[in-house]
Design a protein around this motif. Sequence first.
Motif, PDB file in Angstrom:
ATOM      1  N   PHE A  72      17.497   7.579 -20.367  1.00 48.18           N
ATOM      2  CA  PHE A  72      16.413   7.232 -19.442  1.00 48.18           C
ATOM      3  C   PHE A  72      16.892   6.159 -18.464  1.00 48.18           C
ATOM      4  N   ASN A  73      16.354   6.235 -17.243  1.00 51.89           N
ATOM      5  CA  ASN A  73      16.649   5.248 -16.223  1.00 51.89           C
ATOM      6  C   ASN A  73      15.580   5.329 -15.154  1.00 51.89           C
ATOM      7  N   GLN A  74      15.684   4.422 -14.190  1.00 55.01           N
ATOM      8  CA  GLN A  74      14.668   4.330 -13.147  1.00 55.01           C
ATOM      9  C   GLN A  74      14.959   5.303 -12.012  1.00 55.01           C
ATOM     10  N   VAL A  75      13.893   5.965 -11.533  1.00 60.00           N
ATOM     11  CA  VAL A  75      14.012   6.929 -10.444  1.00 60.00           C
ATOM     12  C   VAL A  75      12.973   6.595  -9.381  1.00 60.00           C
ATOM     13  N   ASN A  76      13.386   6.635  -8.126  1.00 59.29           N
ATOM     14  CA  ASN A  76      12.467   6.400  -7.013  1.00 59.29           C
ATOM     15  C   ASN A  76      12.102   7.753  -6.401  1.00 59.29           C
ATOM     16  N   TYR A  77      10.864   8.191  -6.635  1.00 63.65           N
ATOM     17  CA  TYR A  77      10.389   9.484  -6.130  1.00 63.65           C
ATOM     18  C   TYR A  77       9.992   9.331  -4.655  1.00 63.65           C
ATOM     19  N   ILE A  78      10.711  10.037  -3.788  1.00 62.03           N
ATOM     20  CA  ILE A  78      10.407  10.023  -2.353  1.00 62.03           C
ATOM     21  C   ILE A  78      10.483  11.451  -1.816  1.00 62.03           C
ATOM     22  N   THR A  79       9.685  11.740  -0.795  1.00 68.01           N
ATOM     23  CA  THR A  79       9.683  13.052  -0.142  1.00 68.01           C
ATOM     24  C   THR A  79       9.648  12.850   1.365  1.00 68.01           C
ATOM     25  N   ASN A  80       9.926  13.918   2.086  1.00 68.84           N
ATOM     26  CA  ASN A  80       9.882  13.862   3.546  1.00 68.84           C
ATOM     27  C   ASN A  80       8.456  13.918   4.093  1.00 68.84           C
ATOM     28  N   ASP A  81       7.467  14.186   3.236  1.00 71.54           N
ATOM     29  CA  ASP A  81       6.097  14.358   3.706  1.00 71.54           C
ATOM     30  C   ASP A  81       5.437  13.046   4.113  1.00 71.54           C
ATOM     31  N   ASN A  82       5.791  11.954   3.426  1.00 68.32           N
ATOM     32  CA  ASN A  82       5.177  10.665   3.750  1.00 68.32           C
ATOM     33  C   ASN A  82       6.133   9.551   3.381  1.00 68.32           C
ATOM     34  N   ILE A  83       5.694   8.322   3.583  1.00 71.95           N
ATOM     35  CA  ILE A  83       6.568   7.177   3.310  1.00 71.95           C
ATOM     36  C   ILE A  83       6.253   6.524   1.968  1.00 71.95           C
ATOM     37  N   ASN A  84       5.327   7.098   1.226  1.00 70.41           N
ATOM     38  CA  ASN A  84       4.997   6.523  -0.069  1.00 70.41           C
ATOM     39  C   ASN A  84       6.131   6.766  -1.068  1.00 70.41           C
ATOM     40  N   GLN A 100       0.798  -1.224   0.000  1.00 67.72           N
ATOM     41  CA  GLN A 100       0.000   0.000   0.000  1.00 67.72           C
ATOM     42  C   GLN A 100       0.834   1.279   0.000  1.00 67.72           C
ATOM     43  N   THR A 101       2.169   1.173   0.237  1.00 67.03           N
ATOM     44  CA  THR A 101       3.006   2.374   0.259  1.00 67.03           C
ATOM     45  C   THR A 101       3.986   2.458  -0.908  1.00 67.03           C
ATOM     46  N   THR A 102       4.099   1.397  -1.697  1.00 71.32           N
ATOM     47  CA  THR A 102       5.118   1.352  -2.736  1.00 71.32           C
ATOM     48  C   THR A 102       4.487   0.976  -4.072  1.00 71.32           C
ATOM     49  N   THR A 103       4.697   1.814  -5.078  1.00 73.70           N
ATOM     50  CA  THR A 103       4.155   1.558  -6.412  1.00 73.70           C
ATOM     51  C   THR A 103       5.231   1.753  -7.472  1.00 73.70           C
ATOM     52  N   SER A 104       4.993   1.186  -8.637  1.00 74.50           N
ATOM     53  CA  SER A 104       5.856   1.413  -9.806  1.00 74.50           C
ATOM     54  C   SER A 104       4.955   1.629 -11.013  1.00 74.50           C
TER      55      SER A 104
END
Length: 802
Positions: free
Chosen positions: A612-624, A571-575
């Motif tokens: 092009f390459n894979q990027v993991n979008y993360i922020t300090n606002d949540n754990i998603n 529920q917190t990790t998507t691609s």
Amino acid sequence: MYKILLNYFFILLLLGDGVSYSQSFRIVGQVVNATTQPVEFMDVYLTTSTASNMPHTYTDSLGNFTLQAVRGSYTLTLAEFGKEKYSQVITLTQDLNLGQLTVDEGVMLDSITITAKKKLIERKVDRLVFHVENSVVSQGGNVLDVLNIAPNISVRNNQIIIIGKSELSVMINNKMLKLSGDDLLGYLKNIKSEDISTIEVITNPPANYEAEGNSGIININLKRETQKDWYVDLGAFFKQSKYSQVGQTLIVAYTKKAISFYGSINHNDGLYFNRTEDTTIYYSDKMYRSLSEMKYDYRANNAINLGLDYELNKKTTIGIQYLVTDNTIKGEEKNDTYIENEEKYLLQTLSTTNIEKRNGSLNFYSTYKIDSIGSKAMLNVDYFNYSSNNSRSFITKQYDDFIHYVSGNDYQAENGSKQDIKNYATQLDIEQKLNGVDISYGAKFSHTQNNSQSRFQALNSEMLALKDGTNDGTNDDFTYAESIAAVYISGSKKIGKHLEITAGLRVERTNTKGNSTTLSQTNNNLYTKLFPTVYFMYKLNEFHAFSLNYGRRINRPSYSILNPFVRYINQTTTSEGNPFLQPYQTDNYELNYNYKNNWNTTVYLSTSNNIFNQVNYITNDNINSITKYENFYNQFTWGITENYRFNPFHFMESVLAATIYNKQIKSSLPQTLQSYQSWSAFFQLGNEIFLTKNKNWVIVMNYWAQLSEYESIYKRKALSSFDVGFKAVFLNQSLVLSMYGADLLRTAKMDNVSNFNGIVNHAKNYEDRQFIRIAVNYTLGKSSFRSNENKPSNEEEKNRSN
């Protein structure tokens, strides 16, 4: 466009006219024994009473040879181990076909002699050739096992790469595979090492090859029987890593008169790909640590490879080759995610994956000999089909303080996807001679249709609430069509005794169309690209040779990462895919020096834009976290590579490879560092120790080390591997026993660090590369030695640009 091609070769043709007084002619022939069987590895050379450093070569697996020399009289000599077996005085005034040259029965090399003489690694002008059948890994393994010890190649983190360069393309018998990632690795695992003749590492491919592959190509040549009579090969292996696997192989070959047949059936099963992952994300106010362990049970893992050649007449040969693989796989994964801030809690996800995959490729080919001096026309018609049906169900539970289960807070869902890829391709290649210039030209058309269906189903109210109370919009049909039309021309000219020039130009026109029901939109792309290649080779004498080459490549996104559908890991990790990805080009330059065919030095540089390459979008606002592919960085790489083959002792043969390179990266994503660079290096030492005089008992030791480097936005720490193998041959080469141990020190572990939005992400994983494999092979039949390399209809044309 024809004007561009004519201008491109105008200077080359002028060179041919300008040096006509020293025009060279071609000498071709075939060496056979008294029973007309081809004699391989026979020395063939010319001599005169007034000149030194004369042309020299060896016969190939069919006994054929080709020499070039200027007008004059010579003595052509055939020799084995320095002993003269045949000689003939010839006068060159035009191209000369000597036909079949018969030598005594005694010079027919037996299989032991071939093993002792044939090279393991062969350096050519634009590639390294790894002769798999001479390696200890030629029994009981698959393509990935072989690639792990092939020169300058590394298999890690679901990627096959040439050391010091970025991703590349993989070809089977000069046919491009339209797969990537897990799909590519799964396909290659089904090709057994017994079926492989050679692996070519091509860092700067000539114009004859497709332009796909941003910095190089690995071409895997499968065997096709070329000897008389028949043989049957039975094999079995046992492999132990964390789990165990077993496999069986049956190979049958038959050749008589104009017909040659080759077939293999492989089956193996067991638990594969035990992978562990440890990821820690350091948010500003919390720490996120994810621990995963996964394994895949190959319930049915089968592969069939069939080939048939038929010689219609002395000029025309036709053939067909069919390769199919079938997999039924069940995967299990456990993921524990520890989240620690003011509160501590654990998200535990248990998932089950069921995968069905099927790959099939069909190749029809025909070769027509235009004349007696080597001119020919080659036709290839290909069909490739890949289909998969995947389903994944998961349930995530929450535990406060890492141990107390929280009821009513489960998330349960199911992912599913189907994919069907079909590719049709037709290619015509012609090679001729014109004014002392070897000319090859051709055209190819390829069409690919990809149909993907994806679905997501929330299975409880908590997951529905996360999806805003509905499953609407969680299914997607994505279709993607790609058509590529290409023409090319290539020319090669020898100028005097020392200089050879090869130049080529390939033009590709690409038309793509992608449609997604999720986005309710269609993306079209139409573009035409030019791909020039130039090679200069200056051979000072038989000991020293210099070469300089340039080539341009293109890298297109794979079909799966173009699909925009969002896939839930939990529920917190998507691609998700990106239908707006654009291809990017790479320009490669190489300067090479070769000494006695044993010591090879290469200085190279390459530049690519908008990669092009894979990027993991993360922020300090949540754990998603959202993983997505983007075009976002440019890269400039330069380095130096050394390859040295030597004999430290009479019973030992060694290969030393070293690459030192600098990589500079500039990113356009504001969330990442804008520019960074790193020095890195790769080292490899391979040793073959012969325990017996006839080299029937061999120990192989291989060690490689990759130092820390940047790959895209990820800083990868150093890793290494130490492998040991043993092979023993009995019963006049009929029985082969082998043992191979990989990553014995368990040091081939991936360890990556990235920084996104100022958040450090540290990821470690290990794919259970440590294993021990025991294999046995028994061969019976009338052939004096096994088949050699597969000769697709256009392979000679490709190799002629070397």
